[in-house]
Write a protein that holds these residues in place. Structure first.
Motif, short mmCIF file in Angstrom:
data_model
loop_
_atom_site.label_atom_id
_atom_site.label_comp_id
_atom_site.label_asym_id
_atom_site.label_seq_id
_atom_site.Cartn_x
_atom_site.Cartn_y
_atom_site.Cartn_z
N ASP A 272 0.88 -1.07 0.03
CA ASP A 272 -0.07 0.04 0.08
C ASP A 272 0.69 1.41 -0.15
O ASP A 272 1.45 1.50 1.06
N LEU A 273 1.12 1.87 -1.18
CA LEU A 273 1.94 2.96 -1.30
C LEU A 273 1.65 4.23 -0.45
O LEU A 273 2.47 5.06 -0.29
N ASP A 274 0.37 4.21 0.08
CA ASP A 274 -0.20 5.37 0.80
C ASP A 274 0.06 4.85 2.38
O ASP A 274 -0.27 5.78 3.27
N ALA A 275 0.96 3.84 2.59
CA ALA A 275 0.95 3.43 4.14
C ALA A 275 2.15 4.37 4.75
O ALA A 275 3.16 4.32 4.10
N PRO A 276 2.03 4.80 5.74
CA PRO A 276 3.07 5.61 6.51
C PRO A 276 4.18 4.58 6.83
O PRO A 276 4.15 3.38 7.21
N MET A 277 5.61 5.27 6.69
CA MET A 277 6.62 4.39 6.99
C MET A 277 7.71 5.50 7.20
O MET A 277 7.68 6.58 6.90
N TRP A 278 8.68 5.04 7.69
CA TRP A 278 10.03 6.03 7.69
C TRP A 278 10.47 6.15 6.63
O TRP A 278 10.68 5.33 5.53
N VAL A 279 10.97 7.52 6.25
CA VAL A 279 11.65 8.02 5.04
C VAL A 279 12.73 9.10 5.46
O VAL A 279 12.27 9.53 6.62
N TRP A 280 13.50 9.29 4.65
CA TRP A 280 14.26 10.47 5.05
C TRP A 280 13.96 11.76 4.50
O TRP A 280 14.14 12.91 4.84
N GLY A 281 13.08 11.88 3.81
CA GLY A 281 12.44 13.21 3.00
C GLY A 281 11.16 13.44 3.62
O GLY A 281 10.78 13.31 4.84
N ALA A 282 10.54 14.32 2.91
CA ALA A 282 9.14 15.26 3.28
C ALA A 282 7.77 14.33 3.22
O ALA A 282 7.03 14.59 4.15
N ASP A 283 7.94 13.10 2.55
CA ASP A 283 6.68 12.47 2.36
C ASP A 283 6.79 11.14 3.03
O ASP A 283 7.15 10.06 2.69
#
Length: 255
Positions: free
Chosen positions: A102-113
């Motif tokens: 699910d590409l809308d799922a929250p997860m850790w990223v280093w950027g803004a989204d």
């Protein structure tokens, strides 16, 4: 801001990787890569394939915290003549994970989204820029789809303020409100970055406010400029306004 239609980033990753793999099939992988000093073409392939596998792993495990290490199981072939197939296999694994995520799922990223889709978009431009590096190394003609280039400019400028942990030069991008406008001359994109005492970032309230400097180029050239692959003095780029401000930006913003 970016007025381009949304891209299918997953499909674009597959297409870019296939193009990259075809380039390196039978190529001399000992060639130096001019745009990546100190790297050979083999290094470029390993870096790109390794980044893809790292991003795929993050997505597969829906990582919620910054990983303690960036190491990844590369599963490199024993001989470099297998690198083209290795790239293709990595892209196939990525496509399977994209489809199951699910590409809308929250997860850790280093950027803004802070959603899974961040990594698919990031993988696209990691692959695209290095595909161009490979084409230039091999003396091949290169081209970048205009919609992809516009999206890449947006992705770069939106996420750049968050990249300081691996791009320390960004700490120098401070000012008292000076603004740089970046314009796609072939239409569809205009962004304004403000340098403030506490950092820098995109201006979102009034992107057409007066700027202290303006950089204008077709989307493909603007993307390569931001990534340090072309110089702003090239004929394809029009730069005007505060030269010292532009010097500061381009000396510290590429990664």
């Amino acid at each position: 801001m970016n007025t381009a239609d949304p891209l299918d980033h997953g499909a674009a990753v597959a297409a870019e990787t296939a193009r990259f793999a075809a380039l390196v099939e039978g190529a001399d992988l000992t060639l130096p890569v001019p745009s990546c000093p100190g790297w050979t073409l083999a290094d470029l392939v390993r870096h790109t394939g390794g980044a893809q596998r790292m991003f795929t792993g993050l997505l597969r495990h829906r990582v919620q915290e910054r990983p303690a290490t960036r190491e990844v199981d590369m599963r490199l072939p024993e001989h470099e003549d297998g690198y083209a197939d290795w790239l293709a296999r990595g892209a196939a694994e990525a496509a399977e994970v994209f489809a199951a995520t699910d590409l809308d799922a929250p997860m850790w990223v280093w950027g803004a989204d802070g959603h899974a889709r961040f990594w698919v978009r990031r993988m696209l431009f990691e692959t695209l820029v290095h595909r161009v590096d490979a084409e230039r190394t091999l003396g091949r003609p290169f081209a970048i789809d205009r919609a992809a280039a516009r999206d890449g400019v947006d992705e770069f400028l939106v996420n750049l303020p968050f990249a300081a942990f691996f791009a320390p030069g960004l700490a120098a991008l401070r000012g008292s409100g000076q603004r740089i406008r970046f314009v796609c001359a072939d239409g569809g994109g205009e962004w304004v970055v403000a340098l403030r005492p506490d950092g820098f970032g995109l201006v979102t309230d009034d992107a057409r406010a007066d700027a202290d400097a303006t950089v204008r180029a077709d989307a493909a050239d603007l993307l390569l400029l931001l990534y340090g692959r072309v110089d702003r003095t090239t004929e394809a780029v029009s730069a005007s306004g505060d030269e010292a401000l532009l010097d500061l930006w381009f000396a510290n913003s590429a990664f």
